[in-house]
Design an enzyme around this catalytic site. Structure first.
Site, PDB file in Angstrom:
ATOM      1  N   ARG A 296      44.528  24.614  67.711  1.00  0.00           N
ATOM      2  CA  ARG A 296      44.425  25.953  67.137  1.00  0.00           C
ATOM      3  C   ARG A 296      43.042  26.211  66.553  1.00  0.00           C
ATOM      4  NH1 ARG A 296      50.658  26.553  64.673  1.00  0.00           N
ATOM      5  NH2 ARG A 296      51.541  27.102  66.729  1.00  0.00           N
ATOM      6  N   TYR A 432      47.802  32.574  73.342  1.00  0.00           N
ATOM      7  CA  TYR A 432      48.106  31.167  73.601  1.00  0.00           C
ATOM      8  C   TYR A 432      47.829  30.283  72.384  1.00  0.00           C
ATOM      9  CZ  TYR A 432      43.197  30.485  75.497  1.00  0.00           C
ATOM     10  OH  TYR A 432      41.848  30.406  75.724  1.00  0.00           O
ATOM     11  N   GLU A 433      48.431  29.096  72.421  1.00  0.00           N
ATOM     12  CA  GLU A 433      48.460  28.165  71.276  1.00  0.00           C
ATOM     13  C   GLU A 433      49.116  28.797  70.047  1.00  0.00           C
ATOM     14  OE1 GLU A 433      48.104  25.108  71.226  1.00  0.00           O
ATOM     15  OE2 GLU A 433      47.156  24.797  73.173  1.00  0.00           O
ATOM     16  N   GLY A 434      50.066  29.676  70.291  1.00  0.00           N
ATOM     17  CA  GLY A 434      50.799  30.325  69.202  1.00  0.00           C
ATOM     18  C   GLY A 434      50.239  31.701  68.913  1.00  0.00           C
ATOM     19  N   GLN A 439      51.230  32.311  63.966  1.00  0.00           N
ATOM     20  CA  GLN A 439      50.290  31.838  62.941  1.00  0.00           C
ATOM     21  C   GLN A 439      50.633  32.438  61.574  1.00  0.00           C
ATOM     22  OE1 GLN A 439      48.311  29.455  64.113  1.00  0.00           O
ATOM     23  NE2 GLN A 439      49.142  30.007  66.125  1.00  0.00           N
TER      24      GLN A 439
END
Length: 589
Positions: A296, A432-434, A439
């Site tokens: 992240r 992407y990646e959350g 978050q």
């Protein structure tokens, strides 16, 4: 057209982050400001001269899948990957025992900004490989580490992450891929989607990190394990030449990052793909979360990188384009002299400088936490900063890329200029990646409510202490900046308390979560810009060249007047906005 921000990083390292002091704190005698400058200089040359020129053409050409499942990357990508390998850039983050250089996060993060800004589609391969190296160093057995990390650190092999399935996006509990024990390995069966660089022609081997379930594993996320599944397996002589039972079914047609092959991967169409368990069975989620901070931070860095690339292109265009006669200027003056263009570019520059300083603060926190892994306070600071960095920087990177298109006017809407590519490329970063919402929920529930606001309070205390030290600065331009940040920190403290009070009614803080994240991002940006301006003022007092240092103070003032006020605006939305949002019936939409 791209110029790596080497000088800005040198300033940050010496006067804001205090790289030498950080290295003493983490007992790293091998790295100092002089070495960092040399690394930045050489990385900047490679980014500007080799990687950046491939960006626009790569976007047009894209990666192509052949009928046999092989994927061909755009012209020049293979050679650029070889240049990175030959220059030792693939080994920066790996530990020395695996052939790496073991450089600190602050330095590798700075260099990675150059790669991502120069050509995000190309640099994604490096990003994913470094992420896998990080995961294997943390969780794999010594045998697996010695087999798979050195070739990735050398740049001969690359890595991927295989999490998502057609029915399982952010909800990893829905994963169906299976892993059946078979002697010293497992046989993996299943399909994975959105696999960045899942197949390509830039490496001898591709090492897939795959989430799957073993037989009789518990349901949900507790039953997930992680496996190394290489494209090629070892032959009788130990060379990796035997094709594993996996292939690329297709590559996605995407809005942006078109040169990066995003693959649909099928594992185990015949007997099952050979995979090796990382860690223990059912430890997949813990391992995944162990590498999440690294991933992240890297995506937040991409938000900064694409913002700077878009800004640089807009600045170049504004300095060259003649359109109308700017107020109080002469005919023939370029559009950069129009007050609104000046406002736009100044706002972009100020926010990029703030983002870069916050990013370095996060990377320094990770270096300290890694050095003192038993220190819960350091670990909490990293945990708090990561969702802010990932969420705030990717959202703002997208806005800045949009402002760059606007600066170009109609030419920004035409693909030929390249401004539209940055806007398209930036769009994935908040997903992407959350996603930003993920978050924000992490920031609210895990990082604020869970510890009753302790980590947030500690951060706010540090911000206020820093501003108190600047309140009496001899340069008259600095105390007002410190005062503005102190006031914003007080507002943030009230909002954090409001979030904690809503713990028993979780829908309420969830409704405000994204606003809370963006508020904290703006505050951290102001914190850094006040320190940034004070450092520039100190250098002026010591006789440094007036132009660059005065410019840094001016961009800090722009941040305080154009971005820091968002703290108060978002606070009002958080305090008053829960009820109308939650009163809305979905059927009314």
């Amino acid at each position: 057209m791209y110029k790596a921000p080497v000088e800005d990083y040198k300033f940050l390292f010496e006067h804001v982050i205090n790289l030498n002091g950080l290295m003493r704190d983490i007992d790293n005698d091998d790295v100092n400001a002089q070495l960092a400058e040399a690394v930045l200089d050489e990385a900047g040359k490679l980014a500007a001269d080799v990687i950046a020129p491939l960006n626009h053409d790569g976007d047009i050409e894209g990666s192509k899948r052949l009928d046999d499942g092989q994927v061909i990357t755009p012209k020049g990508f293979v050679e650029a990957q070889a240049a990175m390998r030959n220059g030792g850039w693939s080994s920066m983050e790996a530990k020395p025992e695996f052939g790496g250089q073991g450089l600190p996060m602050v330095l590798t993060t700075a260099v990675n900004e150059f790669w991502q800004a120069a050509n995000m589609s190309f640099a994604l391969c490096h990003l994913l490989t470094q992420g896998q190296i990080h995961a294997l160093q943390k969780s794999a057995s010594p045998d697996l580490q010695q087999t798979f990390i050195p070739p990735m650190a050398d740049g001969r092999w690359t890595g991927t992450m295989n999490l998502t399935e057609p029915q399982a996006g952010s909800d990893l509990a829905a994963i169906k891929s299976s892993a059946v024990p078979n002697g010293d390995h497992y046989l993996i069966t299943g399909q994975k989607i959105y696999i960045t660089y899942g197949e390509h022609d830039m490496a001898e081997n591709i090492v897939h990190l795959v989430l799957a379930r073993t037989p009789n594993a518990p349901p949900g996320i507790k039953g997930i394990s992680v496996f190394i599944v290489p494209k090629f397996l070892p032959d009788a002589t130990g060379n990796f030449t035997v094709k594993n039972d996996l292939r690329c079914l297709s590559i996605e047609k995407k809005l942006g990052i078109k040169a990066s092959p995003t693959a649909v991967m099928q594992f185990g169409e015949t007997n099952g793909a050979v995979g090796y368990l990382v860690g223990g069975q059912n430890e997949g989620i813990d391992i995944m979360f162990g590498m999440m901070n690294h991933a992240r931070l890297a995506v937040g860095l991409q938000g900064l990188a694409i913002a700077d690339r878009a800004y640089q292109q807009a600045l170049f265009y504004a300095r060259d384009r003649v359109q109308g006669v700017p107020l109080d200027r002469k005919k023939g003056d370029t559009i950069i002299h129009h007050p609104d263009i000046l406002r736009t570019l100044g706002s972009m520059k100020s926010e990029i400088e703030a983002m870069r300083a916050v990013m370095m603060t996060g990377a320094a926190a990770m270096d300290r936490a890694h050095h003192d892994s038993a220190n819960d306070v350091l670990d909490a600071r990293v945990g708090l900063l990561i969702p802010i960095i990932k969420g705030w920087m990717t959202e703002r990177g997208q806005i800045i890329a949009s402002q760059a298109v606007q600066t170009h006017g109609g030419m920004g809407f035409i693909e030929e200029t390249g401004a539209a590519q940055h806007y398209r490329d930036a769009r994935i970063l908040t997903i992407y990646e959350g996603t930003t919402a993920i978050q924000a929920n992490d920031l609210v529930f895990r990082k604020t409510i869970r510890d009753q606001g302790a980590a947030v309070t500690a951060l706010l205390d540090d911000i206020v202490a820093d501003m108190a030290a600047l309140a009496g600065h001899e340069n008259a331009r600095i105390p007002p900046l410190a005062s503005a940040v102190t006031s914003a920190a007080a507002t943030a403290r009230d909002i954090a308390a409001h979030i904690v009070r809503g713990a028993n009614d979780p829908r309420r803080p969830a409704a405000s979560a994204t606003n809370y994240l963006m508020l904290m991002g703006s505050l951290c940006g102001g914190w850094m810009m006040a320190r940034y301006a004070a450092a520039a003022a100190n250098q002026l007092a010591l006789g440094d060249e007036d132009g660059p240092m005065t410019a840094k103070m001016t961009t800090a003032e722009i941040f305080m007047t154009h971005h820091l006020p968002q703290v108060e605006a978002l606070a009002r939305s958080i305090l008053a906005g829960d009820d109308p949002v939650l009163a809305l019936d979905p059927d009314q939409l």
